[in-house]
Design a protein around this motif. Sequence first.
Motif, PDB file in Angstrom:
ATOM      1  N   MET A 156      13.653 -21.111 -15.715  1.00  0.00           N
ATOM      2  CA  MET A 156      14.642 -21.234 -16.782  1.00  0.00           C
ATOM      3  C   MET A 156      16.040 -21.077 -16.197  1.00  0.00           C
ATOM      4  O   MET A 156      16.368 -20.049 -15.598  1.00  0.00           O
ATOM      5  CB  MET A 156      14.405 -20.198 -17.883  1.00  0.00           C
ATOM      6  N   HIS A 157      16.876 -22.104 -16.369  1.00  0.00           N
ATOM      7  CA  HIS A 157      18.259 -22.089 -15.923  1.00  0.00           C
ATOM      8  C   HIS A 157      19.162 -22.258 -17.146  1.00  0.00           C
ATOM      9  O   HIS A 157      19.062 -23.257 -17.865  1.00  0.00           O
ATOM     10  CB  HIS A 157      18.529 -23.210 -14.928  1.00  0.00           C
ATOM     11  N   LEU A 158      20.047 -21.283 -17.363  1.00  0.00           N
ATOM     12  CA  LEU A 158      20.948 -21.292 -18.517  1.00  0.00           C
ATOM     13  C   LEU A 158      22.381 -21.227 -18.001  1.00  0.00           C
ATOM     14  O   LEU A 158      22.827 -20.188 -17.524  1.00  0.00           O
ATOM     15  CB  LEU A 158      20.646 -20.096 -19.421  1.00  0.00           C
ATOM     16  N   ARG A 159      23.097 -22.340 -18.096  1.00  0.00           N
ATOM     17  CA  ARG A 159      24.456 -22.428 -17.572  1.00  0.00           C
ATOM     18  C   ARG A 159      25.457 -22.621 -18.711  1.00  0.00           C
ATOM     19  O   ARG A 159      25.410 -23.634 -19.408  1.00  0.00           O
ATOM     20  CB  ARG A 159      24.592 -23.574 -16.570  1.00  0.00           C
ATOM     21  N   SER A 160      26.323 -21.631 -18.881  1.00  0.00           N
ATOM     22  CA  SER A 160      27.438 -21.711 -19.842  1.00  0.00           C
ATOM     23  C   SER A 160      26.978 -21.895 -21.281  1.00  0.00           C
ATOM     24  O   SER A 160      27.740 -22.411 -22.111  1.00  0.00           O
ATOM     25  CB  SER A 160      28.405 -22.847 -19.455  1.00  0.00           C
ATOM     26  N   VAL A 161      25.751 -21.502 -21.594  1.00  0.00           N
ATOM     27  CA  VAL A 161      25.295 -21.573 -22.982  1.00  0.00           C
ATOM     28  C   VAL A 161      25.758 -20.319 -23.717  1.00  0.00           C
ATOM     29  O   VAL A 161      26.195 -19.347 -23.118  1.00  0.00           O
ATOM     30  CB  VAL A 161      23.769 -21.724 -23.065  1.00  0.00           C
ATOM     31  N   ARG A 162      25.642 -20.339 -25.041  1.00  0.00           N
ATOM     32  CA  ARG A 162      26.035 -19.190 -25.858  1.00  0.00           C
ATOM     33  C   ARG A 162      24.807 -18.612 -26.553  1.00  0.00           C
ATOM     34  O   ARG A 162      23.808 -19.304 -26.746  1.00  0.00           O
ATOM     35  CB  ARG A 162      27.112 -19.595 -26.869  1.00  0.00           C
ATOM     36  N   TYR A 163      24.925 -17.345 -26.922  1.00  0.00           N
ATOM     37  CA  TYR A 163      23.774 -16.623 -27.450  1.00  0.00           C
ATOM     38  C   TYR A 163      24.075 -16.078 -28.844  1.00  0.00           C
ATOM     39  O   TYR A 163      25.044 -15.347 -29.033  1.00  0.00           O
ATOM     40  CB  TYR A 163      23.392 -15.478 -26.509  1.00  0.00           C
ATOM     41  N   HIS A 164      23.234 -16.443 -29.801  1.00  0.00           N
ATOM     42  CA  HIS A 164      23.356 -15.920 -31.159  1.00  0.00           C
ATOM     43  C   HIS A 164      23.027 -14.426 -31.152  1.00  0.00           C
ATOM     44  O   HIS A 164      22.121 -13.977 -30.469  1.00  0.00           O
ATOM     45  CB  HIS A 164      22.398 -16.671 -32.085  1.00  0.00           C
ATOM     46  N   ASN A 165      23.789 -13.647 -31.894  1.00  0.00           N
ATOM     47  CA  ASN A 165      23.585 -12.187 -31.947  1.00  0.00           C
ATOM     48  C   ASN A 165      23.751 -11.532 -30.584  1.00  0.00           C
ATOM     49  O   ASN A 165      22.993 -10.641 -30.192  1.00  0.00           O
ATOM     50  CB  ASN A 165      22.208 -11.835 -32.516  1.00  0.00           C
ATOM     51  N   ASP A 166      24.766 -12.009 -29.831  1.00  0.00           N
ATOM     52  CA  ASP A 166      25.109 -11.391 -28.548  1.00  0.00           C
ATOM     53  C   ASP A 166      23.914 -11.406 -27.610  1.00  0.00           C
ATOM     54  O   ASP A 166      23.278 -12.431 -27.417  1.00  0.00           O
ATOM     55  CB  ASP A 166      25.634  -9.975 -28.782  1.00  0.00           C
TER      56      ASP A 166
END
Length: 419
Positions: A156-166
Amino acid sequence: MDRISELSDELLIKILLFVPTKVAVSTSVLSKRWEYLWMWLPKLDYGGRHYSPSDCEMLQCFLDKNLPLHRAPVIESFRLDLSSRNFTTENIKLWVVIAAYHCVRKLEIIYESYPEKPNILPSNLYTCKSLVILKLKGTILLDVPRVAFLPSLKTMHLRSVRYHNDEESLQRLLSNCPVLKDLLVDLCEHDSMGKLTVVVPSLQSLSLYIPYNFDIGGIEIRTPFLKYFKLEDCSDKRHYCLVENMPNLIEADVDVDLHNIKSLIGSITSVKRLSICISSKDMYDEGFVFNQLEHLKICFGEFSSNLLVRLLNDSSNLQVLELHEMDNHCHDDTMVNWNQPSTVPECMLLSLQTLNWSDYSGTPGERDLAVYILKNAVHLKTMKITSFEGEVPKFEMIKELALSSRASTACQLVFHCLY
């Protein structure tokens, strides 16, 4: 073309896999024989960085019409590069739903939208049993449901994504990936997170990037079976970093500006390869031993001399030493003085064989360090020094070091000047 058309469907599909998806689709106009062959392709790649609004509209219409009719029972790879505001979120959700229905194994989405649009990921993605690789990049919101479970996800690679509920969404996602082995998290600039927690017992590779203008409360890592670890923490916000021991760690890449690095250093002492840059005045405490360390990279910096002395003393089996300026540096890189240790480190007497020095500028501190290594490294075979001609004249550099006394008669000096 007639001879090729006589081949079996299975073989023709394998041939189509060697060309871009757009080209494979275009073969449908060749004849009735080719009309639907592309619909059996197990690997699909759509979109592009330079799509015009009309191209985006055509692609969206094409996917809306044809993706629901795709015939491959398993989609091995599905890639969407949708860097345009012209794609609607509901359409993207539908495409991902269809991919999940076809037991997608690798999903990669690159999505940029200005202004940002709502969530583009459907809830069924978080329960996709077939998914093995997930790569997301851009203005993508992760809103992970409580029923999330990805039993096959390994990368799993997560680049510059945003997260709901911090941090809650990220923690929930990680806790429901029981076989995850490779995790990369690059946090988004100008964002915030209360605490970044990575507790994944199965993890073997972990890469974390915290940008300079990211507000973070702390970092907690518990990954006992990790083999590769990279932490680039450039945050200007003071925060803690708690890392539990990683006894299986083989390679680490650490570039941080932390006020307390005891936990971090204590967790990586089993490494064989270490790349490190610490821009804090606080060195790690005595008592740590890097008895497996064979290859050390260390960057220049105001405090790098102290760090280098400590690591040389603590690494009795060191064979290769590299001094250089690290990429994406967060601070100035100047070695003002060389703080010579009171005793010669054991690695100098027993194991050090290679020194590679990039960006050598010939300052008194750098010159003293080079002379010190030549004078004390008994088994040194090669000292390679690279510099820019404008910073230090080649002849003067060669003369200074070539005339220095050497502990190793077999040592070869190699000079490389860049112009």
